[in-house]
Design a protein around this motif. Structure first.
Motif, PDB file in Angstrom:
ATOM      1  N   VAL A 194      -0.610  -3.902   0.983  1.00 13.91           N
ATOM      2  CA  VAL A 194       0.159  -2.653   0.968  1.00 13.91           C
ATOM      3  C   VAL A 194       1.628  -3.018   1.015  1.00 13.91           C
ATOM      4  N   ALA A 195       2.420  -2.415   0.132  1.00 12.08           N
ATOM      5  CA  ALA A 195       3.857  -2.734   0.092  1.00 12.08           C
ATOM      6  C   ALA A 195       4.651  -1.492  -0.264  1.00 12.08           C
ATOM      7  N   LEU A 196       5.838  -1.374   0.328  1.00  7.09           N
ATOM      8  CA  LEU A 196       6.756  -0.291   0.011  1.00  7.09           C
ATOM      9  C   LEU A 196       7.522  -0.643  -1.254  1.00  7.09           C
ATOM     10  N   VAL A 197       7.548   0.268  -2.215  1.00  9.47           N
ATOM     11  CA  VAL A 197       8.240   0.014  -3.475  1.00  9.47           C
ATOM     12  C   VAL A 197       9.743   0.082  -3.241  1.00  9.47           C
ATOM     13  N   PRO A 198      10.510  -0.955  -3.625  1.00 10.07           N
ATOM     14  CA  PRO A 198      11.968  -0.919  -3.442  1.00 10.07           C
ATOM     15  C   PRO A 198      12.571   0.272  -4.158  1.00 10.07           C
ATOM     16  N   SER A 254     -14.086   5.126  10.437  1.00  8.78           N
ATOM     17  CA  SER A 254     -12.995   4.227  10.076  1.00  8.78           C
ATOM     18  C   SER A 254     -12.652   3.235  11.178  1.00  8.78           C
ATOM     19  N   SER A 255     -13.144   3.472  12.390  1.00  9.89           N
ATOM     20  CA  SER A 255     -12.815   2.553  13.479  1.00  9.89           C
ATOM     21  C   SER A 255     -13.713   1.319  13.516  1.00  9.89           C
ATOM     22  N   ILE A 256     -14.801   1.326  12.722  1.00  7.41           N
ATOM     23  CA  ILE A 256     -15.704   0.172  12.712  1.00  7.41           C
ATOM     24  C   ILE A 256     -15.009  -1.013  12.068  1.00  7.41           C
ATOM     25  N   ASN A 270      -6.099  10.909  -4.761  1.00  8.15           N
ATOM     26  CA  ASN A 270      -6.828  11.269  -3.541  1.00  8.15           C
ATOM     27  C   ASN A 270      -7.841  10.161  -3.238  1.00  8.15           C
ATOM     28  N   MET A 271      -8.027   9.883  -1.976  1.00  8.61           N
ATOM     29  CA  MET A 271      -8.981   8.850  -1.577  1.00  8.61           C
ATOM     30  C   MET A 271      -9.468   9.143  -0.167  1.00  8.61           C
ATOM     31  N   GLU A 272     -10.553   8.463   0.215  1.00 13.04           N
ATOM     32  CA  GLU A 272     -11.090   8.601   1.559  1.00 13.04           C
ATOM     33  C   GLU A 272     -11.301   7.208   2.155  1.00 13.04           C
ATOM     34  N   THR A 273     -10.860   7.040   3.388  1.00 12.86           N
ATOM     35  CA  THR A 273     -11.019   5.752   4.070  1.00 12.86           C
ATOM     36  C   THR A 273     -12.443   5.630   4.616  1.00 12.86           C
ATOM     37  N   GLY A 306      -1.711   4.469   9.519  1.00  8.65           N
ATOM     38  CA  GLY A 306      -2.608   3.335   9.631  1.00  8.65           C
ATOM     39  C   GLY A 306      -4.010   3.580   9.120  1.00  8.65           C
ATOM     40  N   GLN A 307      -4.239   4.730   8.466  1.00  3.12           N
ATOM     41  CA  GLN A 307      -5.569   4.974   7.919  1.00  3.12           C
ATOM     42  C   GLN A 307      -5.883   4.024   6.771  1.00  3.12           C
ATOM     43  N   ILE A 308      -4.829   3.589   6.073  1.00  2.07           N
ATOM     44  CA  ILE A 308      -4.987   2.614   4.997  1.00  2.07           C
ATOM     45  C   ILE A 308      -4.110   1.412   5.331  1.00  2.07           C
ATOM     46  N   GLN A 309      -4.708   0.230   5.340  1.00  2.68           N
ATOM     47  CA  GLN A 309      -3.981  -0.995   5.636  1.00  2.68           C
ATOM     48  C   GLN A 309      -4.662  -2.149   4.911  1.00  2.68           C
TER      49      GLN A 309
END
Length: 648
Positions: free
Chosen positions: A46-50, A12-14, A115-118, A87-90
């Motif tokens: 990516v957004a926070l739902v109000p 994920s760091s690439i 479920n998901m994988e970065t 920060g794994q998903i951005q």
């Protein structure tokens, strides 16, 4: 299925200036029902739902997904929130969707990611994705004709984006899309329908998820718990739950709190079929919920529960997942399981004082099955008086019934054993194949074959955690001299009863929810007086304080029996014997009653504890429970003891 793949998983760091292929046509395929593949997509935003309605509600995040051609909104399940905060998903992340659903919400469809994988944390935006329009775009099956060639010319202008950007991929993208779920006819209730509100569609329990719109389920109640009261930082409250089973085999628990308990507790009956809607779904609390469902329904003030007037034979009465007793040895502690076996012994019901000061009943059974193993089953509360008493009568009569247990709790204290809980159900000699097969086995060979117990110290006729001892062992092993009392079961004969102080006069007044029971004396006006309550009254109570000598083949000892135990031994109330001796002064009849109780054999449950009398420490032995000897159970106990001795 999806086509296209990632060139393997990458760290994920690439950073993403490298070439990577997103899964072609992933967005339209997901929207139109294909949730079986594991596509590779990119996060555009990516957004926070109000959350204006309830500030205490758990945070939810919205992400915008892209397959390089089309983009669409998705909601992140709350258990994945840490992927955002860490920060794994951005924005720009490339992820692989492992588990997800697509739910209709307010005339559009939202992807819910479970479920998901970065694959890549940070990557430049791939392609030039355009928003996918739910209402305008055709289904995925319409994107390609039967030969995998050109798109249909009849598509409207609003679909041109898909035609222009997806045509190059349609020849190798031929997903198999399951048809959308078609609900059965809606149950027609008689209640009023709100204006402009369409009836909720009936869906299977397995299809429920928190992101759906209006829904209804039709299911049978398979278990109903008691109302439990609790106290926490918010104050006192009450709660009860019941379990549902539908025609597709889906199960889910429904929970009600406080005012909702008053509304629905009386309505719900085990075995009845109900239509339920307008509840909220939350993650199941697996510490208390054994059902195989990730969600749990919470009923609210707007929820509806309607009894279905006609029986629905398509919904089974109960669903079992029986485990052979031999398999239980490897099951984790506190697991909830179903088991079926032959009842080979039943112990008498005994009173148990809980930690909260309330008294309950406990009864222990022994079950065996064709796996060559047996297990101890502990019944609590009303199970002891209902099914437990019936089972004891059947076993005492020489008939060994089949017992099916739904939702028993496994514990591994002193060996593996099973205990009843509030949602447990017992079925005696049930009419289904597993029971018939077990009966045939037992009648043919099972009754003659020995079985190995997976419950340590499992002794037919004995009581769990109350070890059988002899009189001589009380002294030889120093019982009662530790910090905690010793509890033993002893088979012995009464050899002597003291008659001068066999009972005492007690205060009948109530202090709170308990009787005073303090010793009272006659006052000058022939009334009874209690120094503790500082009151006088005309009638007092009479309670046993019976001191007796008991013996077995190893020795004799003194014991003290109070009220209930005294009545079991004497078979008369303390008042009857007190009046006979002190008021009627009929010493002859009184003496005959005492003689009739001597040399009778009993099973004594004893509490042994060292106490201080003046300046001297003495071991006091108190009779907690006394029962007549069940010689059938005792025979099985001796045979089992001999069998265990021979195996050593």
């Amino acid at each position: 299925m999806f086509t296209g793949s990632a060139n393997g998983k990458r760290e994920s760091s690439i950073r993403g200036r490298m070439s990577i292929n997103l899964t072609a046509n992933a967005i339209p395929a997901i929207i139109n029902g294909d949730v079986n593949a594991k596509p590779l997509v990119q996060v555009l935003d990516v957004a926070l739902v109000p959350n204006s309605n309830n500030s205490q509600q758990q945070k939810r995040y919205r992400v915008l997904l892209s397959d390089a051609v089309l983009s669409h909104d998705a909601m992140l399940a709350t258990q994945l929130n840490d992927r955002i905060t860490t920060g794994q998903i951005q924005k720009g992340s490339v992820v692989q969707l492992l588990d997800y659903i697509c739910s209709p919400i307010k005339n559009r469809k939202i992807i819910v990611i479970l479920n998901m994988e970065t694959i890549l944390r940070d990557c430049e935006i791939i392609g030039n994705p355009k928003p996918y329009m739910n209402s305008a775009l055709p289904t995925v099956s319409a994107l390609a004709d039967n030969t995998g060639g050109n798109l249909s010319r009849s598509n409207t202008n609003s679909t041109s984006t898909v035609q222009n950007t997806s045509q190059s991929n349609t020849q190798n993208f031929r997903p198999t899309i399951q048809p959308a779920y078609q609900p059965p006819p809606v149950y027609k209730g008689r209640g009023a329908i709100l204006k402009n509100e369409a009836p909720a569609r009936i869906i299977p329990i397995a299809a429920l998820n928190p992101y759906q719109g209006r829904w209804a389920i039709k299911a049978r109640v398979t278990a109903k718990g008691d109302v439990r009261r609790y106290n926490n930082a918010r104050g006192d409250g009450k709660v009860f739950s019941f379990d549902l089973l539908d025609s597709d085999g889906g199960e889910i628990r429904v929970t009600c709190f406080n005012a909702i308990v008053d509304r629905f507790y009386i309505v719900i009956e085990v075995g009845k079929v109900y239509m339920i809607s307008k509840g909220s779904l939350k993650p199941a609390q697996k510490n208390f919920n054994h059902l195989k469902n990730e969600w749990e329904i919470f009923l609210e003030s707007t929820s509806t529960v309607e009894l279905c007037p006609d029986e629905d034979d398509s919904i089974p009465r109960q669903q079992f997942s029986f485990r052979p007793i031999s398999d239980i040895e490897n099951v984790d502690n506190n697991s909830i399981l179903d088991v079926i076996g032959v009842v080979t012994s039943v112990n008498p019901s005994v009173p148990i004082l809980r930690k909260n000061g309330m008294e309950t009943q406990r009864r222990i059974l022994s079950l065996k099955d064709s796996s060559g193993r047996s297990v101890e089953l502990t019944l609590w509360g009303e199970f002891c008086n209902r099914e437990g008493q019936k089972l004891q009568e059947m076993v005492d009569a020489g008939f060994f019934p089949i017992l099916a247990l739904k939702a028993g709790k496994l514990n591994d204290f002193n060996g593996k054993s099973i205990g009843s809980i509030s949602t447990t159900q017992l079925f005696i000699n049930p009419d289904f194949p597993e029971a018939h097969s077990l009966r045939e086995w037992f009648d043919r060979e099972g009754k003659y074959s020995a079985s190995l117990s997976i419950s340590k110290d499992n002794i037919p006729g004995g009581v769990k955690n109350e070890v059988r001892k002899t009189v001589s062992q009380i002294k030889d092993e120093g019982l009662g001299r530790s910090d905690k009392p010793d509890w033993i079961t002893l088979r012995a004969t009464i050899s002597f009863i003291k008659t001068d102080t066999f009972c005492y006069t007690a205060c009948p007044l109530m202090i709170g929810d308990r009787q005073c029971n303090k010793k009272v004396t006659r006052s000058g006006n022939a009334r009874w007086q209690c120094d503790r309550c500082n009151q006088e009254f005309e009638e007092c109570d009479y309670r046993y304080l019976l001191q007796a000598q008991i013996l077995d083949g190893t020795g004799l000892t003194w014991v003290t029996a109070f009220q209930e135990a005294g009545e079991e031994i004497m078979e008369y109330t303390a008042k009857d014997l007190y009046l006979l001796k002190h008021e009627q002064q009929d010493d002859e009849t009184f003496g005959e009653i005492i003689k009739s109780r001597l040399f009778n054999e009993f099973m004594f449950k004893l509490k042994i504890k060292e106490e201080l009398y003046g300046d001297e420490q003495k071991v006091k032995i108190t009779v907690i429970k006394v029962d007549k000897v069940n010689y059938s159970s005792e025979s099985r106990y001796m045979l089992d003891s001999i069998s265990k001795f021979c195996r050593q």
